[in-house]
Every structure is written in structure tokens, then in C-alpha cells.
Motif scaffolding. Structure first.
Motif, PDB file in Angstrom:
ATOM      1  N   UNK A 184       0.830  -1.203   0.000  1.00  0.00           N
ATOM      2  CA  UNK A 184       0.000   0.000   0.000  1.00  0.00           C
ATOM      3  C   UNK A 184       0.865   1.255   0.000  1.00  0.00           C
ATOM      4  N   UNK A 185       1.872   1.294   0.874  1.00  0.00           N
ATOM      5  CA  UNK A 185       2.726   2.481   0.968  1.00  0.00           C
ATOM      6  C   UNK A 185       3.516   2.701  -0.319  1.00  0.00           C
ATOM      7  N   UNK A 186       4.032   1.611  -0.893  1.00  0.00           N
ATOM      8  CA  UNK A 186       4.808   1.725  -2.127  1.00  0.00           C
ATOM      9  C   UNK A 186       3.917   2.077  -3.315  1.00  0.00           C
ATOM     10  N   UNK A 187       2.680   1.559  -3.331  1.00  0.00           N
ATOM     11  CA  UNK A 187       1.764   1.892  -4.416  1.00  0.00           C
ATOM     12  C   UNK A 187       1.456   3.384  -4.426  1.00  0.00           C
ATOM     13  N   UNK A 188       1.321   3.969  -3.237  1.00  0.00           N
ATOM     14  CA  UNK A 188       1.071   5.409  -3.158  1.00  0.00           C
ATOM     15  C   UNK A 188       2.279   6.198  -3.654  1.00  0.00           C
ATOM     16  N   UNK A 189       3.480   5.760  -3.263  1.00  0.00           N
ATOM     17  CA  UNK A 189       4.691   6.442  -3.731  1.00  0.00           C
ATOM     18  C   UNK A 189       4.842   6.295  -5.253  1.00  0.00           C
ATOM     19  N   UNK A 190       4.535   5.103  -5.767  1.00  0.00           N
ATOM     20  CA  UNK A 190       4.601   4.857  -7.211  1.00  0.00           C
ATOM     21  C   UNK A 190       3.634   5.784  -7.943  1.00  0.00           C
ATOM     22  N   UNK A 191       2.447   5.957  -7.395  1.00  0.00           N
ATOM     23  CA  UNK A 191       1.439   6.826  -8.010  1.00  0.00           C
ATOM     24  C   UNK A 191       1.943   8.266  -8.116  1.00  0.00           C
ATOM     25  N   UNK A 192       2.568   8.753  -7.046  1.00  0.00           N
ATOM     26  CA  UNK A 192       3.090  10.118  -7.074  1.00  0.00           C
ATOM     27  C   UNK A 192       4.241  10.240  -8.064  1.00  0.00           C
ATOM     28  N   UNK A 193       5.140   9.241  -8.094  1.00  0.00           N
ATOM     29  CA  UNK A 193       6.249   9.266  -9.049  1.00  0.00           C
ATOM     30  C   UNK A 193       5.734   9.235 -10.477  1.00  0.00           C
ATOM     31  N   UNK A 194       4.681   8.455 -10.711  1.00  0.00           N
ATOM     32  CA  UNK A 194       4.067   8.383 -12.032  1.00  0.00           C
ATOM     33  C   UNK A 194       3.561   9.750 -12.463  1.00  0.00           C
ATOM     34  N   UNK A 195       3.023  10.495 -11.510  1.00  0.00           N
ATOM     35  CA  UNK A 195       2.453  11.805 -11.815  1.00  0.00           C
ATOM     36  C   UNK A 195       3.514  12.792 -12.272  1.00  0.00           C
ATOM     37  N   UNK A 196       4.762  12.567 -11.857  1.00  0.00           N
ATOM     38  CA  UNK A 196       5.833  13.473 -12.258  1.00  0.00           C
ATOM     39  C   UNK A 196       6.102  13.432 -13.760  1.00  0.00           C
ATOM     40  N   UNK A 197       5.883  12.284 -14.391  1.00  0.00           N
ATOM     41  CA  UNK A 197       6.341  12.128 -15.775  1.00  0.00           C
ATOM     42  C   UNK A 197       5.266  11.723 -16.770  1.00  0.00           C
ATOM     43  N   UNK A 198       4.097  11.238 -16.285  1.00  0.00           N
ATOM     44  CA  UNK A 198       3.132  10.663 -17.216  1.00  0.00           C
ATOM     45  C   UNK A 198       2.562  11.707 -18.166  1.00  0.00           C
ATOM     46  N   UNK A 199       2.588  12.971 -17.777  1.00  0.00           N
ATOM     47  CA  UNK A 199       1.971  14.018 -18.593  1.00  0.00           C
ATOM     48  C   UNK A 199       2.943  14.658 -19.581  1.00  0.00           C
ATOM     49  N   UNK A 200       4.239  14.383 -19.427  1.00  0.00           N
ATOM     50  CA  UNK A 200       5.242  15.140 -20.188  1.00  0.00           C
ATOM     51  C   UNK A 200       5.027  15.067 -21.695  1.00  0.00           C
ATOM     52  N   UNK A 201       4.905  13.846 -22.235  1.00  0.00           N
ATOM     53  CA  UNK A 201       4.786  13.718 -23.692  1.00  0.00           C
ATOM     54  C   UNK A 201       3.408  14.138 -24.187  1.00  0.00           C
ATOM     55  N   UNK A 202       2.453  14.313 -23.264  1.00  0.00           N
ATOM     56  CA  UNK A 202       1.098  14.696 -23.667  1.00  0.00           C
ATOM     57  C   UNK A 202       0.913  16.207 -23.726  1.00  0.00           C
ATOM     58  N   UNK A 203       1.914  16.979 -23.320  1.00  0.00           N
ATOM     59  CA  UNK A 203       1.725  18.427 -23.201  1.00  0.00           C
ATOM     60  C   UNK A 203       1.317  19.109 -24.509  1.00  0.00           C
ATOM     61  N   UNK A 204       1.941  18.797 -25.658  1.00  0.00           N
ATOM     62  CA  UNK A 204       1.502  19.472 -26.892  1.00  0.00           C
ATOM     63  C   UNK A 204       0.032  19.210 -27.229  1.00  0.00           C
TER      64      UNK A 204
END
Length: 510
Positions: A62-82
């Protein structure tokens, strides 16, 4: 917090990486009592120190899944910006706010929320953060204009500032120092690295197949899954003292100055990454950040119940450990940034092919996460930190062989992957170095420093060094310059940390 029993000796060699204060006699609020603790009250035998029980494994998940979710948020949007910009009518210059709106609160409020968790209960703040994160992700998913989207991103960042330090302190108070905590932090560090890498790959695939909104929808789905699991599994969280008059108060002047200073600093550096350091707003906010952080140090030196104990910052393990974290995060994020430019701009790879390169990196990082605790157990967290930084610097230096030939993709793949293996070792060992020997009632503060270092590191590397590649007329030459400086900084830090921690480790390492 683990209850002292005969199964856990209470006599420790000073400085061996274990708290020298009996939690039952401290003046601060008591850390959470955990049903996931390795010592059970039901009379059963405690599990082996190097093996997690079934419930411990679920709590860690549970704790690692939450950390993974936040880390995912750092980069998942980058290529979608345009695509996002065209859909919501955001100008190219305004797209930086899709990242900055998240980075500002997520980095600026970390120390404050870490301390609030210490004083008033980590579990409640952690669950609140998950709830707000899920709602904010839904707002960003269904946003109808730039303002609603940026509001969702800012709320995501605010929620992340609550999730990250409380989740890390729940981990360090649930798993006692030794093999169990080493293994837990190894898994957490692996998923942190994988989350960032997975976001880069998944963001491109989701945007191409389902559109940019699916990247935010994925985060809301994560929160929807993790929240009920966390509610059922995490132990009750309460300070030892229930009398509000006896509870240490929150250091409001310290909270205001450090939060304002971090917000100003992160804004300045994030904006400089896009427009350079010449803008009046960048110079003003950078100066304001430095002044506020200086005022924070002055406030903390005089406060009765400081937000950050200057005595803690004077611990060699805390000071040098956080320096190691700052260097490894800032320099590795810079490497990934400039390699993305190189692979697509110089070698002509597609976004998908570039994602595959970083997919190899993520796979090797996952393997490294399995072995990092064993390496730390053999050599100690301090030696592993210095050695991992040295390895990271040497493999980054090896990428100076990159050229314009397509076969250089193999050099890039091998270099970034092996550097990331060492980077992961540095992540795990710096977290252990900083939090070792810190009483449970101050773990939120210590892990707040760890995660603040992480956030600031991710933020500062690209504007400080990456701009040399983006502003160079010769992209390949600019990338090589950045890699050379990056390697030099990491290697110099490795040497300084080895000396600094060596002087402060007269007592044996655990």
C-alpha cells in the motif's frame, strides 16, 4: 512504533544507526503503534528479521503503491503536453505550468506536512492526501479550461506533499532498523524509479491511444484502488499525548518561511528551465527564496519547538546523506532530460523508441532494487551511498562517447541503465543514512527532509545544467557538455560524502 521486548534488545552501541532514545520516555508525541510491527502481542514468534510477514508485505504494498502513483504523476503528462495545449487552448509558453503547478505545492509543503503528521497523526494525513489526490486527478481528467486543469494539478501537488512524507515515515516506523527496513526501502526506491520511467513510456502510449485525459484518469484509478486498501491495512495513528495543552505546538513562523522559501525557489528554477535566468520574475523569486530560507534558519535557531531541529541538521548522517540525495536526483534527472533530446533530436528516434530505451533502464533498476538491501547489509548504507554515487558518475562519464551514429543508441542505453542501477543504490542508501538513529517521533521530520531533497533535486538539475543543451546551437556538443559537468559533480560529491561520513562514523555502522 515497535514495542520493546526481549526479542529486540534495547541496548545499542551509540552511533550504530539505531535510536538511542527509548520511545516510552521521549517528550515528543509518540509514533503510531503498528499492528504490522515485527513484534506481536499475541505470543507468536516474531518473523525472521530478513523476511516480511504477510501483513507487513500488504502494508508495504500500500505504501509503495502510493509512492509509485506520485512518481508516475511526475512524468506521465510530459509527452502529452503538446496535445493537451491544443485541446485546452494553452499557449506553448503556458504549458510549463502543467508541470510547475504540481511541482510548487508538492515540494513547498513537504516539510510542513511531515511535521503535521508527526504531531497529529500520520495515518489520517496520509488517507486525506490519497482522497484529495484522487479527487484532484478527476478534476484534471474532466477539466474544461486551463484554469480548471491547473487547479487539479495544484491540488495533486498539495496531496502529494501530504502522501510522500507521511507514507515514508509510516514505512520507517513500521519496519525497524535492520534488514526489514533495508528491504522495505529497497522496494520503495525501486518503485519510485520505476514510477518515473513507467510514466514516460505509459504517457506516450495512453496519449496516442486514448488521449491526454487518460493519463490523469490513470492516476485517479490508482487512488481509487489504494485508498480502501490503506484504510483497512494501516494501523491507527495517534500521538501519545491526547491533551492538546501538552502537545508541542506547530512552529508557524518556521512553517511560513520554509514553505514560502521552497515555493519561491521551485518557481524560480522551474521557470528558468523554460525561459532562462534572465527574467525579472526568476531573479526576484530566486532572491526571495534564498532570503526566506535564511530567515527560516534564524527562526529555527530561536524557536522553542522548531519545525526543523538544527541539531538534526548538524548530524553528519543527515547533512551528508541529504547532499547525496540532492546530487543523485538532480544529476540523474538531468541525464534523462538531455538523453531524451539526444535520442530524438540527434539520432532521430521516435517517442516510442525513446521510451524503449528508458524501459531497459527501468528494468535494470528493478533488478537493482532487489539487490540494494543486500549490498547495504554487506557494506553499510554510508559506504554504499558514496560508492553508488561514484558508479553513477563513472557511467555518466562513459556516455561522453556518444556521437551522431545510430549505433550510439547502444552506448546511451547501456550508460543510462548502468548509471540508474547506481542511482537506485544511492536512493535507498541515502534514505537509510538520513533516517537511521532518528527517534520515531521525529521520523516525519527526517523523511520530510529526505523527500524535500528529492523534490528539489528533481527540480534544480534541469534548469541548472539542462539549459546548456537546449540553448546550444550544436545539440550533440551541448549534450556532451552537460554530461561532462554532470559526471564531474557526482564524482566530486561522492568523494566529499565518503570523507564527511567517514569522519562522522567513529561508532561502527550497523
Amino acid at each position: 512504533m515497535t514495542t520493546k521486548t526481549t526479542a529486540q534488545p534495547t541496548t545499542r552501541t551509540p552511533g550504530d544507526g539505531t535510536p538511542g532514545i527509548d520511545p516510552g520516555t521521549t517528550n515528543g508525541p509518540r509514533a503510531e503503534t503498528s499492528s504490522a510491527s515485527p513484534v506481536r502481542s499475541g505470543g507468536g514468534r516474531p518473523p525472521r528479521a530478513d523476511r516480511l510477514s504477510g501483513r507487513d508485505a500488504l502494508v508495504l504494498f500500500v505504501l509503495c503503491a502510493a509512492q509509485f502513483m506520485v512518481a508516475l504523476d511526475f512524468s506521465v503528462l510530459n509527452v502529452a503536453l503538446p496535445v493537451l495545449g491544443r485541446d485546452l487552448g494553452m499557449s506553448p509558453s503556458a504549458l510549463q505550468w502543467a508541470v510547475t503547478a504540481f511541482a510548487l505545492p508538492s515540494g513547498g509543503f513537504l516539510l510542513l506536512f511531515g511535521r503535521i503528521g508527526d504531531l497529529f497523526g500520520r495515518r489520517g494525513l496520509f488517507l486525506t492526501g490519497l482522497t484529495v489526490f484522487g479527487a484532484a486527478s478527476l478534476l484534471a481528467t474532466f477539466s474544461w479550461d486551463p484554469a480548471s486543469f491547473l487547479a487539479g494539478r495544484a491540488l495533486q501537488g498539495l496531496a502529494a506533499a501530504a502522501i510522500v512524507p507521511t507514507g515514508m515515515s509510516l514505512l520507517t516506523t513500521t519496519f525497524p532498523e535492520g534488514p526489514a527496513r533495508d528491504r522495505a526501502l529497497g522496494i520503495s526506491g525501486t518503485l519510485l524509479s520505476l514510477g518515473f520511467t513507467t510514466g514516460m513510456v505509459a504517457g506516450g502510449v495512453l496519449t496516442d491511444v486514448l488521449g491526454w485525459r487518460s493519463t490523469m484518469g490513470l492516476l485517479s484509478l490508482f487512488a481509487l484502488i489504494v485508498l480502501p486498501l490503506a484504510t483497512g491495512l494501516l494501523p491507527a495513528s495517534r500521538p501519545r499525548r491526547t491533551d492538546a495543552a501538552d502537545r508541542p505546538g506547530l512552529d508557524v513562523p518556521g512553517a511560513v518561511t520554509v514553505t514560502g522559501g521552497l515555493l519561491s525557489l521551485i518557481y524560480a528554477l522551474s521557470t528558468a528551465a523554460e525561459r532562462g535566468f534572465g527574467g525579472a520574475d526568476v531573479i526576484t523569486t530566486l532572491a526571495l527564496g534564498v532570503l526566506l530560507l535564511g530567515a527560516f534558519v534564524l527562526v529555527e535557531s530561536r524557536a522553542d519547538a522548531p519545525l526543523v531541529s538544527l541539531g538534526m541538521l548538524r548530524r553528519p548522517t543527515v547533512a551528508w546523506g541529504n547532499l547525496g540525495g540532492l546530487v543523485t536526483f538532480s544529476m540523474m534527472s538531468t541525464v534523462i532530460f538531455v538523453l531524451t533530446l539526444y535520442l530524438q533530436g540527434t539520432l532521430g528516434l521516435s517517442a516510442f523508441e525513446t521510451g524503449l530505451v528508458f524501459g531497459v533502464q527501468g528494468g535494470l533498476s528493478a533488478v537493482a532494487g532487489m539487490y540494494a538491501p543486500k549490498v547495504i547489509g554487506r557494506f553499510g548504507a554510508r559506504r554504499t551511498l558514496a560508492g553508488s554515487l561514484a558508479g553513477q558518475g563513472m557511467f555518466v562519464a562513459g556516455m561522453l562517447l556518444l556521437n551522431a551514429h545510430t549505433w550510439s543508441v547502444w552506448i546511451a542505453t547501456a550508460g543510462v541503465s548502468l548509471a540508474s542501477v547506481c542511482h537506485l543504490g544511492a536512493i535507498v542508501s541515502y534514505g537509510l543514512t538520513v533516517t537511521s538513529g532518528v527517534p520515531d517521533e521525529e521520523q516525519g521530520l527526517a523523511t520530510g527532509l529526505v523527500t524535500s531533497t528529492q523534490q528539489v533535486g528533481i527540480t534544480v538539475g534541469i534548469p541548472l545544467l539542462g539549459v546548456l543543451a537546449t540553448t546550444s546551437d550544436d545539440l550533440l556538443g551541448g549534450v556532451r557538455t552537460v554530461l561532462a559537468l554532470d559526471a564531474a559533480i557526482v564524482l566530486a560529491a561522492a568523494a566529499l560524502i565518503a570523507v564527511g561520513l567517514g569522519r562522522g562514523s567513529a561508532a561502527r555502522e550497523r
